[in-house]
Design a protein around this motif. Structure first.
Motif, PDB file in Angstrom:
ATOM      1  N   MET A 110       4.360  -6.466  -3.880  1.00  0.00           N
ATOM      2  CA  MET A 110       3.220  -7.062  -3.180  1.00  0.00           C
ATOM      3  C   MET A 110       3.026  -8.511  -3.612  1.00  0.00           C
ATOM      4  O   MET A 110       3.560  -8.953  -4.633  1.00  0.00           O
ATOM      5  CB  MET A 110       1.953  -6.263  -3.477  1.00  0.00           C
ATOM      6  CG  MET A 110       1.987  -4.807  -3.034  1.00  0.00           C
ATOM      7  SD  MET A 110       1.984  -4.613  -1.241  1.00  0.00           S
ATOM      8  CE  MET A 110       0.355  -5.257  -0.857  1.00  0.00           C
ATOM      9  N   TYR A 145       0.092   2.648  -2.717  1.00  0.00           N
ATOM     10  CA  TYR A 145       1.275   1.852  -2.372  1.00  0.00           C
ATOM     11  C   TYR A 145       1.692   1.002  -3.570  1.00  0.00           C
ATOM     12  O   TYR A 145       0.870   0.264  -4.123  1.00  0.00           O
ATOM     13  CB  TYR A 145       0.999   0.963  -1.169  1.00  0.00           C
ATOM     14  CG  TYR A 145       2.235   0.289  -0.618  1.00  0.00           C
ATOM     15  CD1 TYR A 145       3.072   0.969   0.255  1.00  0.00           C
ATOM     16  CD2 TYR A 145       2.577  -0.994  -1.011  1.00  0.00           C
ATOM     17  CE1 TYR A 145       4.212   0.373   0.751  1.00  0.00           C
ATOM     18  CE2 TYR A 145       3.723  -1.605  -0.531  1.00  0.00           C
ATOM     19  CZ  TYR A 145       4.540  -0.913   0.355  1.00  0.00           C
ATOM     20  OH  TYR A 145       5.684  -1.503   0.836  1.00  0.00           O
ATOM     21  N   SER A 192       0.296   1.417  -8.778  1.00  0.00           N
ATOM     22  CA  SER A 192      -0.358   1.131  -7.499  1.00  0.00           C
ATOM     23  C   SER A 192      -1.870   1.224  -7.680  1.00  0.00           C
ATOM     24  O   SER A 192      -2.359   1.819  -8.639  1.00  0.00           O
ATOM     25  CB  SER A 192       0.106   2.125  -6.432  1.00  0.00           C
ATOM     26  OG  SER A 192      -0.258   3.444  -6.810  1.00  0.00           O
ATOM     27  N   THR A 239      -3.502  -3.794   0.800  1.00  0.00           N
ATOM     28  CA  THR A 239      -2.725  -2.630   0.371  1.00  0.00           C
ATOM     29  C   THR A 239      -3.529  -1.355   0.568  1.00  0.00           C
ATOM     30  O   THR A 239      -4.771  -1.383   0.571  1.00  0.00           O
ATOM     31  CB  THR A 239      -2.308  -2.762  -1.102  1.00  0.00           C
ATOM     32  OG1 THR A 239      -1.521  -1.633  -1.477  1.00  0.00           O
ATOM     33  CG2 THR A 239      -3.525  -2.831  -2.016  1.00  0.00           C
TER      34      THR A 239
END
Length: 387
Positions: free
Chosen positions: A212, A222, A63, A218
């Motif tokens: 994603m 995440y 992330s 974002t």
């Protein structure tokens, strides 16, 4: 009519002749028919068979450490990635501005400490030293009576003022040095944020899930993708509590994978000491090599783990009678053609057989069918059963 009656009679006799041999007790001249089996040591294998599924040995979810807009995701599901490979990028515009601002603050702080502060210190120091020399002369003259008290008081006040001004200049240097360190830290943070706009794969693996998409906003932390290490995989099974203590790390297991119709050899890699709250079984992981990546996460497996093997005296479970005094069987004698009731001590049940610990010896014959209608010492007609 007689012809029909004859046909019915024949069918009735055939129906009687098809009765199960296990349930039938044939009496010929008043002697019962039984079936026997000779006792011998039997080799056995006791194994645990459980279903499970393939899972990666390592799963990571990279992330961004900072919030922003995802500008590009460079991988798709199923792609093989290497450690350090670029996975995704974020729009750097806002963070690039912060880098330039931090650089400007650092330059200003550096310029201040290199030019302004030294000049101020030199000026205040020179003034302080000059005032101190003047003070010394006026004080000497005052002591000789050549200078009035008012002149000494005036120069004393000016000395204190110039000393304070000099000390403030020195304090300003310490403050400027602190500001310089803060500006350097701010620039380091801004540069780090720029670096954090790119995600690199932390492991060698395969993209299992792309969470994603480009253009999405974002937040920090995440997940963008899911990466799994599948060069080696686990077959995860749930082991009941009565077997968990018989397993050891390193123990071999045979894993059949339904999806590829193949069996793969593995070994126990992890044994969990906490039962699953839902299934009340203990998760156990079987490690397998998967260099060609033919074993995919989620594939259903059948795992066979050998628990024990050896040789025991095993007899058919159905031959044992459970009496009030304990377990018993009928033993047949070829010499007398009679049966005798024998109390036995039994042990482990293995499939359709039971272990005999005491009461029987090899080469003795036991009655395995027809025993429930016998009496101790009764003469019978015996037929040996051969597997």
């Amino acid at each position: 009519m007689k012809k029909v009656t004859s046909i019915l009679l024949i069918c009735f006799l055939l129906l009687i002749g098809c009765t199960s041999k296990q349930e039938e007790v044939v009496e010929r001249e008043g002697v019962k028919q039984v079936y026997t089996k000779t006792i011998s040591g039997s080799g056995y294998t006791n194994k645990l068979t459980l279903s499970g599924n393939i899972v990666p040995t390592e799963v990571v979810k990279p992330s961004f450490k900072i919030p922003g807009v995802v500008s590009n995701i460079l991988v798709n599901e199923g792609d093989v990635v290497r450690k350090g490979q670029v996975i995704a990028q974020m729009d750097q515009s806002d963070y690039a501005i912060k880098v330039r601002a931090a650089q400007a603050e650092l330059e200003a702080a550096r310029l201040q400490i290199e030019t302004e502060i030294p000049t101020k210190i030199n000026q205040t120091k020179a003034q302080y030293e000059l005032t101190r020399l003047t003070y010394d002369r006026v004080k000497a003259l005052h002591e000789e009576g050549a200078a009035p008290q008012s002149q000494l008081d005036e120069i004393s006040a000016k000395l204190i003022l110039d000393e304070n001004t000099y000390n403030q200049a020195m304090d300003a240097k310490v403050i400027a040095e602190t500001k310089l360190q803060m500006a350097e830290a701010a620039l380091d943070l801004a540069n780090a944020n720029i670096s954090d706009t790119t995600i690199y794969s932390p492991i060698d693996g395969v993209i299992l899930n792309k969470i994603m998409a480009s253009g999405e906003t974002t937040s920090a932390g995440y997940p963008v993708v899911v990466i799994g290490q599948i060069n080696k995989v686990w077959a995860e099974i749930g082991v009941p509590d009565e077997y968990i203590n018989t397993l050891k790390v390193g123990q071999k297991a045979s894993v059949y994978i339904y999806g590829i119709d193949q069996s793969v050899e593995g070994r126990i890699d992890e044994i969990t000491f906490l039962a699953d709250a839902k299934t009340r079984t203990f998760p156990v992981k079987i490690l397998m090599n998967n260099p060609d990546r033919i074993l995919k996460p989620g594939m259903i497996t059948k795992v066979d783990i050998q628990l024990s093997n050896g040789e025991k005296t095993l007899i058919p479970l159905s031959s044992v009678m459970h009496l009030s005094a304990g377990s018993a069987v009928y033993v047949y004698s070829d010499e007398t053609q009679t049966v005798s009731l024998r109390m036995i001590e039994t042990g482990e049940i293995i499939k359709d057989k039971i272990e005999v610990l005491e009461g029987l010896t090899s080469d003795e014959k036991i009655v395995i069918e027809g025993q429930f209608l016998l009496r101790d010492g009764e003469q019978v007609m015996a037929e040996e059963m051969v597997e």
